[in-house]
Every structure is written in structure tokens, then in C-alpha cells.
Enzyme design. Structure first.
Site, PDB file in Angstrom:
ATOM      1  N   GLU A 193       0.831  -1.209   0.000  1.00 11.62           N
ATOM      2  CA  GLU A 193       0.000   0.000   0.000  1.00 11.62           C
ATOM      3  C   GLU A 193       0.867   1.260   0.000  1.00 11.62           C
ATOM      4  O   GLU A 193       0.555   2.229  -0.688  1.00 11.62           O
ATOM      5  CB  GLU A 193      -0.936   0.023   1.227  1.00 11.62           C
ATOM      6  CG  GLU A 193      -1.966  -1.099   1.256  1.00 11.62           C
ATOM      7  CD  GLU A 193      -3.086  -0.956   0.231  1.00 11.62           C
ATOM      8  OE1 GLU A 193      -3.124   0.051  -0.491  1.00 11.62           O
ATOM      9  OE2 GLU A 193      -3.927  -1.874   0.158  1.00 11.62           O
ATOM     10  N   ARG A 218       0.579   3.743  -3.160  1.00 13.53           N
ATOM     11  CA  ARG A 218      -0.043   5.050  -2.881  1.00 13.53           C
ATOM     12  C   ARG A 218       0.991   6.151  -2.694  1.00 13.53           C
ATOM     13  O   ARG A 218       0.877   7.232  -3.274  1.00 13.53           O
ATOM     14  CB  ARG A 218      -0.925   4.961  -1.630  1.00 13.53           C
ATOM     15  CG  ARG A 218      -2.033   3.947  -1.778  1.00 13.53           C
ATOM     16  CD  ARG A 218      -3.035   4.047  -0.656  1.00 13.53           C
ATOM     17  NE  ARG A 218      -3.823   2.823  -0.554  1.00 13.53           N
ATOM     18  CZ  ARG A 218      -5.055   2.762  -0.089  1.00 13.53           C
ATOM     19  NH1 ARG A 218      -5.658   3.841   0.339  1.00 13.53           N
ATOM     20  NH2 ARG A 218      -5.699   1.610  -0.021  1.00 13.53           N
ATOM     21  N   ASP A 254      -4.743  -9.762  -8.206  1.00 16.56           N
ATOM     22  CA  ASP A 254      -4.991  -8.796  -9.286  1.00 16.56           C
ATOM     23  C   ASP A 254      -3.796  -8.051  -9.892  1.00 16.56           C
ATOM     24  O   ASP A 254      -3.416  -8.245 -11.032  1.00 16.56           O
ATOM     25  CB  ASP A 254      -6.068  -7.792  -8.836  1.00 16.56           C
ATOM     26  CG  ASP A 254      -5.843  -7.201  -7.432  1.00 16.56           C
ATOM     27  OD1 ASP A 254      -4.774  -7.427  -6.854  1.00 16.56           O
ATOM     28  OD2 ASP A 254      -6.757  -6.508  -6.922  1.00 16.56           O
ATOM     29  N   GLU A 276     -12.453   0.275  -9.730  1.00 13.25           N
ATOM     30  CA  GLU A 276     -12.097  -0.683 -10.787  1.00 13.25           C
ATOM     31  C   GLU A 276     -13.045  -0.685 -11.990  1.00 13.25           C
ATOM     32  O   GLU A 276     -12.601  -0.819 -13.136  1.00 13.25           O
ATOM     33  CB  GLU A 276     -11.991  -2.102 -10.206  1.00 13.25           C
ATOM     34  CG  GLU A 276     -10.804  -2.305  -9.273  1.00 13.25           C
ATOM     35  CD  GLU A 276     -11.011  -1.723  -7.878  1.00 13.25           C
ATOM     36  OE1 GLU A 276     -12.172  -1.424  -7.519  1.00 13.25           O
ATOM     37  OE2 GLU A 276     -10.020  -1.555  -7.151  1.00 13.25           O
ATOM     38  N   THR A 285      -1.115   0.822 -10.246  1.00 16.20           N
ATOM     39  CA  THR A 285      -2.382   0.221  -9.825  1.00 16.20           C
ATOM     40  C   THR A 285      -3.216   1.158  -8.948  1.00 16.20           C
ATOM     41  O   THR A 285      -4.381   0.878  -8.680  1.00 16.20           O
ATOM     42  CB  THR A 285      -2.145  -1.136  -9.117  1.00 16.20           C
ATOM     43  OG1 THR A 285      -3.387  -1.825  -9.010  1.00 16.20           O
ATOM     44  CG2 THR A 285      -1.542  -0.951  -7.737  1.00 16.20           C
TER      45      THR A 285
HETATM   46  C1  DMJ Z   1      -6.529   0.393  -4.787  1.00 15.92           C
HETATM   47  O1  DMJ Z   1      -5.765   0.725  -3.687  1.00 15.92           O
HETATM   48  C2  DMJ Z   1      -5.673  -0.230  -5.821  1.00 15.92           C
HETATM   49  O2  DMJ Z   1      -6.338  -0.188  -7.005  1.00 15.92           O
HETATM   50  C3  DMJ Z   1      -5.316  -1.633  -5.515  1.00 15.92           C
HETATM   51  O3  DMJ Z   1      -4.621  -2.263  -6.558  1.00 15.92           O
HETATM   52  C4  DMJ Z   1      -6.487  -2.480  -5.151  1.00 15.92           C
HETATM   53  N1  DMJ Z   1      -7.662  -1.740  -4.962  1.00 15.92           N
HETATM   54  C5  DMJ Z   1      -7.668  -0.480  -4.345  1.00 15.92           C
HETATM   55  C6  DMJ Z   1      -8.967   0.238  -4.595  1.00 15.92           C
HETATM   56  O4  DMJ Z   1     -10.065  -0.561  -4.696  1.00 15.92           O
END
Ligand code: DMJ
Length: 683
Positions: A307, A311, A440, A574, A660
Site C-alpha cells: 500500500e 499510494r 490482481d 475498478e 495500480t
Molecule cells: C486500490 O488501492 C488499488 O487499485 C489496488 O490495486 C487495489 N484496490 C484499491 C482500490 O479498490
């Protein structure tokens, strides 16, 4: 060496050259004290008694004892000899006697001075004895002054100790605390002080602003999305500033366990690039100022490596590339350094969590047999390649390449990657495979590593293609109602359930269509469209027109949630992400239409006076709020919506690859330049 066995130049023995064997005579001195009969001590010249051979029998036999006068002379000679020996000792040079007898404390404390008397000057020149009278004097002075200094230091220390003893316990504690603070300050300065990084060419960045659509109705929608962003940001600014997230109903700060007990301003970092792209420059500057003044990673907090990477590092790098402001790059690198200890595992597969201060890592307690998670350790590549590019430090690149190589060597059940891998043993945990949660973004980053390398990282592309091929074979099915869905593979059994998170895959399939093997581009674009449609259905079949967390395709159920704890919507991006990619690749207006439906539903059901909140049941007309404004709502959901209603020249996909968390990183056109560390990976 003279015959008395010393190094003295003039021994008492040598004053009496006629005598032989000084040592023997010295022994005889003892016996003289007892019987005074040893004639050998008489001077040989002018003697009045005959020469004697040793032993009592050598005395003149006609007389057994000496006369008184003889005794007196003998005594005189003896005392003269003793005086001579004793006096000679005091005429010895200083160094020879001091060294043997003067071993007081100062000999230990005073550093030995390389005196000329001992053969050498400081310069290394050899000094001849007898010419060093002046140096000898200076040496004594130096020794003296050193002794004075030591005495003065002792006295001062004694004085200080006495004063300390007179102080109260509180005063002493206060003094200790001040000292501690000073040390901490110094350490902090060293830790966070700006370190210049080697300059590297800024990659070509294109289309970072504007993108106003020509159609007025689309522009209106885009303006609405911008207004939503402002409401989310302003609310956080007002009620949660500096906290990781916002509680929009309680109107105060919020944080989850992924950030430990830190206050790292996650929303600020996550939102920066969205603010920039939307042209909200004043807000961007506010965020930058907070980061400059407050963002400190030396905190005692156990955070999620994944995370924090997607982020914070992703957010900071994107803000750097968009704005060119050095501070973002510096902060990203400082933070990355704090994550590196997480890789200290027997296999080099990182721990899920790391304490930013101590560097101690561990895994989530719920993960199969102490495993690390595929979607976590497999979602570092993009950011870490950029870190190596920007810093010239090969460590980041090597860490992620090591993970890739390790995975490549492993057996995969049915060609699938299980979600769990034990970082101690290097063995898979439970055989669960998912394109939703836990799996994912591992697949996403394989494709994006290839795109980000200007399509030169063909190893990544091949790994992606193989993985998707296995996923299609085992996980993707059509429901009875004709909806294509991605299920979850659990120990050889397919669970016909799809998570909201897996909806991102529609966009991924479309993004990967170009360059897919066997000319299957059309197939993958179609697959992306089918996933987009299914996910839209999951929204459309709810009361709020917002999608549930997970939905089923079983027992007559089609894209609906069954369990209460799968009915929530937490402002996730998503589905909208997939709409945007599909829009870019097809320009089919239905994607803008679907995106607009979602935006309206969010504004209607999630908006509150203190920001935006998730809802607990999308099937209820009277939903309750979860009271969290997720940072990814600003980073992703609103960004993808804004881009959906912008023209394609804003953030063109030829130049940018979105991580992501929707943080755009530029494509690296390295040509034939290799990144440092592209030699065999090390840990
Ligand atoms: C986000 O923090 C990112 O997209 C992560 O890959 C998984 N999903 C959350 C949001 O739903």
C-alpha cells in the site's frame, strides 16, 4: 655491553680497570660485611699484604686476623667504593632510570612523546645522541604541560560531579532529556536532510494538462467531476488534514491498519496528481507545502509495503514527473529506503509489513501459513524501476527482478500462480488463484512493466501472456445468462464468484490487446468489453446503481451479491477504470454513459456535507454509511472519471502508464541504455 652486563657507558666497574669479574667482587662484598677478611678488595697497587688466592687458607698463616689499622683502611676503601657505585647511579642519563623506577599514573596517562632522545624526530629524521640537549628540554616541558592539563581536567571533572550531586533529581532528569533531544535532533537532521541525487534526463512527458473535450455536455460532466474532487479535497482539508483519511460524517481524521498508527497524510499524497491533472493548482501547492514541512518517514509505524508503495511512492513519483518539483522525488526515495528492510527474508520475497523505524518485517496473521501475498510482492516493479532510473541505485531494480526470477523458476499448478508464497521456504501456500483481491495487480504489473519499458521488457510480456492464457482456461467462464465472469480457483475447484476488484481486468485485457500473441488483439479487446459489460450489470442490478464488493453467477444468480458482507460499496474505482480504458480503445459512447451513471450514483448516495462516504448495502434504498472517505477515491475513482470526460490528449497512453493506484508514470525510452543493476540480480 660492559662486563657488568648493563648498557651504561661508564660503569663503576670500569673505574677500576685492574679488577677482574665485577660480579664476583660484588658477591664478595656481602661476605666482607660478615668477616672483613677479603683481601681481594684491596687495591693491588701499593699493597702490603701478599696476593691471595681465594679462600680463608690464603691468609698469611703467621697471622690469623688483620691489624686494626688495616681494618680501618679496608673499611675506608669499602665505603669509598659503595659511595662511588651509589653516586654513579645518579649520573646515569634520565631516560634509563626514569623508565625503570618512575611508573606512576602519569606514565600511563600521558601519551608517549616521540622524543628526539629515542632516536627520531616527528619528521622521521634520526637524531644523534649528545646533540639533543635542547630537544630534551623541550620534551620535559611538553610532558610537564600534559601533566598540568590532566590535573586540570581531573579537577574540572571532580568539580562538575560535585555540582551534579548538589542538583535535584528533577533538574538532572531535565538535563538528561535536553541532551537526549539534542542527539535526536542531530540524528533527525542526518536522516531527513536533503541528499542530492544524481541528475538523470527527465523522460519526455506529454499531455499533463488541459484535455478539455469539444462537446459542451461532456465538458459539463467533466466540470461536475472536478467539483466532486474539490468537495472531497476541501472536506479532507478542513476535517482530516494530515491524517491518512477522512471520516466524512464524524468530520475527523481516519486511518486503517495498512498505515499502522501513522499520520502520513495518505490522502494528500494519493490526491496530488489528480489535483494537478484537473488544474487545481492552489490545492496542489497546499499539498506540496504539507509534504515539504510534515511528511516524515522516521515514524514508529508498521505499514503495508504494497500500500505504501502504490499510494505513496507511486503518488510522489507521479507528482514529481508532472510538476518537476524535486521534493517529491526526494521523499519517494527516502520512503523507498525505509521499505528495503522488508526484503531481508530468506528468499528475498518481501514481508507484507515493515516497521518504518526499526525495519522489522512480518506477514499478515491471516495469510496462509505465514505467506506473503502475490498481489503485494508482485506489485512493486513499476515504482522500483523508476527509483533505480532516478537515483542510479541498482538495489531497487535488483529486488524486483529477483522476485521475477524466483517466480519464473517455480512450478505453477495448472499454469496458475497461487496467491500465497512463503517467504521463508519459497513454497506456495494454499492453491488459490484470483484476478481479484490477493492476485490482481501482479498480472497488471507484468503487462505494465512491458509497456513502461517502451515494450522492450519482453520477458514481462511473455510472463503476462502465459499467465493470462492459464487464467482464461481455468477461471474465465460465461454464465447461464451470457455474462462473462472471472471466478476464483480454489484447490482445483472454480468458485463462480467475481469480486469488484477483478473488474479492473476488463481494462487490462484491452490495454494488453495490442502486442498479444497469435494475433489475438481482437479477442482480448472483446474480452475487455465483456468484462466491462458484466461489471456494469453488477452495478445496474442494484438499487443504488453502485456495484457490490462481490457478486455470484450460481444457482440462477447473475452478477448479484448474496451475503450481507459482500453488499457494500466503498468508493472503489475498478469498474470506472475499465470504462475509461475501453473508451480510449473503442470510443464507444456507452462507456461514457456508464461512467456518468456511476458518477451520479456516487454523488447522490455517497456524498455528505463532510465529503464522500462508502455505503454498506447497495441493494437498500436507505443505505447506511461506513463513514470513510478512502484515499483511492481521490487518487483513482475521480481521476478515471475525469479522464473519461476529457479528450485523449490528456495523459496519452503512448507516454504514460498508470500504476495500480492510478498514478501515472512515464514510459522510459531507454533505447540501448541499461538500468544499473540489470546485471545478474543480487540481494
Ligand atoms: C486500490 O488501492 C488499488 O487499485 C489496488 O490495486 C487495489 N484496490 C484499491 C482500490 O479498490
Amino acid at each position: 655491553m660492559n662486563e657488568c652486563g648493563t648498557h651504561r657507558k661508564q660503569s663503576p666497574c670500569s673505574l677500576q680497570p685492574q679488577m677482574t669479574e665485577c660480579a664476583k667482587r660484588a658477591i664478595n662484598l656481602n661476605s666482607i660485611g660478615r668477616n672483613m677478611t677479603t683481601p681481594a678488595l684491596l687495591p693491588l697497587s701499593g699493597r702490603r699484604i701478599p696476593t691471595l688466592s681465594p679462600g680463608a687458607s690464603s691468609f698469611p698463616h703467621h697471622r690469623a686476623t688483620l691489624r686494626l689499622s688495616e681494618k680501618f683502611i679496608l673499611l675506608l676503601i669499602l665505603s669509598a667504593f659503595i659511595t662511588l657505585c651509589f653516586g654513579a647511579f645518579f649520573f646515569l642519563p634520565d631516560n634509563s632510570k626514569h623508565k625503570r623506577f618512575d611508573l606512576g599514573l602519569e606514565d600511563v596517562l600521558i601519551p608517549h612523546i616521540d622524543s628526539p632522545k629515542e632516536g627520531k624526530h616527528a619528521s622521521g629524521q634520526v637524531v644523534i645522541h649528545g646533540q639533543g640537549g635542547h630537544d630534551e628540554h623541550r620534551h620535559r616541558e611538553e610532558e610537564e604541560s600534559l601533566r598540568d592539563k590532566i590535573r586540570a581536567d581531573h579537577e574540572r571533572a571532580l568539580q562538575e560531579a560535585k555540582e551534579k550531586l548538589r542538583k535535584s533529581r528533577e533538574e538532572l532528569q531535565a538535563e538528561i532529556q535536553t541532551e537526549k533531544n539534542k542527539v535526536m535532533e542531530d540524528l533527525k537532521k542526518k536522516d531527513t536532510g536533503p541528499k542530492p541525487l544524481p541528475p538523470v534526463p527527465m523522460p519526455k512527458v506529454a499531455g499533463v494538462s488541459d484535455g478539455e473535450p469539444p462537446e459542451p455536455d461532456v465538458k459539463e460532466k467533466r466540470d461536475k467531476i472536478r467539483e466532486m474532487m474539490k468537495h472531497a479535497w476541501d472536506s479532507y482539508r478542513q476535517y482530516g488534514w494530515g491524517h491518512n483519511e477522512l471520516k466524512p460524517l464524524a468530520k475527523k481524521g481516519h486511518s486503517t491498519n495498512i498505515f499502522g498508527n501513522s499520520q502520513l497524510g495518505a490522502t494528500i499524497v494519493d490526491a496530488l496528481d489528480t489535483l494537478y491533472i484537473m488544474g487545481l493548482h492552489e490545492e496542489f501547492r497546499d499539498g506540496q507545502e504539507w509534504i515539504e514541512q510534515n511528511l516524515d518517514f522516521g515514524v514508529n509505524a508498521e505499514v503495508s509495503v504494497f500500500e505504501v508503495n502504490i499510494r505513496f511512492i507511486g503518488g510522489l513519483l507521479a507528482a514529481y514527473y508532472l510538476s518537476g518539483q524535486e521534493v517529491f522525488k526526494l521523499k519517494a526515495v527516502q520512503l523507498a529506503e525505509k521499505l528495503l528492510p522488508a526484503f531481508n527474508t530468506p528468499t528475498g520475497i518481501p514481508w507484507a509489513m515493515v516497521n518504518l523505524k526499526s525495519g522489522v518485517g512480518r506477514n499478515w496473521g491471516w495469510a496462509s501459513a505465514g505467506s506473503s501475498i502475490l498481489a503485494e510482492f508482485g506489485t512493486l516493479h513499476m515504482e522500483f524501476v523508476h527509483l533505480t532510473y532516478l537515483t542510479g541505485n541498482p538495489a531497487y531494480y535488483q529486488k524486483v527482478m529477483h522476485i521475477r526470477k524466483l517466480l519464473a523458476k517455480m512450478d505453477r499448478p495448472n499454469g496458475l500462480y497461487p496467491n500465497y508464497l512463503n517467504p521463508r521456504t519459497g513454497r506456495w501456500g494454499q492453491h488459490h488463484t484470483s484476478v481479484g483481491g490477493l492476485g490482481d495487480s501482479f498480472y497488471e504489473y507484468l503487462l505494465k512493466a512491458w509497456l513502461m519499458s517502451d515494450k522492450t521488457d519482453t520477458e514481462a510480456r511473455k510472463t503476462y501472456d502465459d499467465a493470462i492464457e492459464a487464467i482464461e482456461r481455468h477461471l474465465i467462464r460465461k454464465s447461464n445468462g451470457g455474462l462473462t465472469f472471472i471466478g476464483e480457483w480454489k484447490n482445483g475447484h472454480l468458485e463462480r464468484k467475481m469480486g469488484h476488484l477483478a473488474c479492473f481486468a476488463g481494462g487490462m485485457f484491452a490495454l494488453g490487446a495490442d502486442g498479444s500473441p497469435d494475433d489475438k488483439a481482437g479477442h482480448y479487446l472483446q474480452l475487455g468489453a465483456e468484462i466491462a459489460h458484466t461489471c456494469h450489470e453488477s452495478y445496474d442490478r442494484t438499487v443504488l446503481k453502485l456495484g457490490p464488493e462481490a457478486f455470484k453467477f450460481d444457482s440462477g444468480l447473475e452478477a448479484v451479491a448474496v451475503r450481507q458482507n459482500e453488499k457494500y460499496y466503498i468508493l472503489r474505482p475498478e469498474v470506472i477504470e475499465t470504462y475509461w480504458y475501453m473508451w480510449r480503445f473503442t470510443h464507444d459512447p456507452k462507456y461514457r454513459q456508464w461512467g456518468w451513471e456511476a458518477a451520479q450514483a456516487i454523488d447522490k448516495y455517497c456524498r455528505v456535507s463532510g465529503g464522500f462516504s462508502g455505503v454498506k448495502d447497495v441493494y437498500s434504498s436507505n443505505p447506511t454509511y461506513d463513514d470513510v472517505q478512502q484515499s483511492f477515491f481521490l487518487a483513482e475513482t475521480l481521476k478515471y472519471l475525469y479522464l473519461l470526460f476529457s479528450s485523449d490528449d490528456l495523459m496519452p497512453l503512448e507516454s504514460w502508464v498508470f500504476n495500480t493506484e492510478a498514478h501515472p508514470l512515464p514510459v522510459l525510452h531507454l533505447g540501448n541504455i541499461t538500468l544499473p543493476g540489470s546485471e545478474p540480480a543480487q540481494r
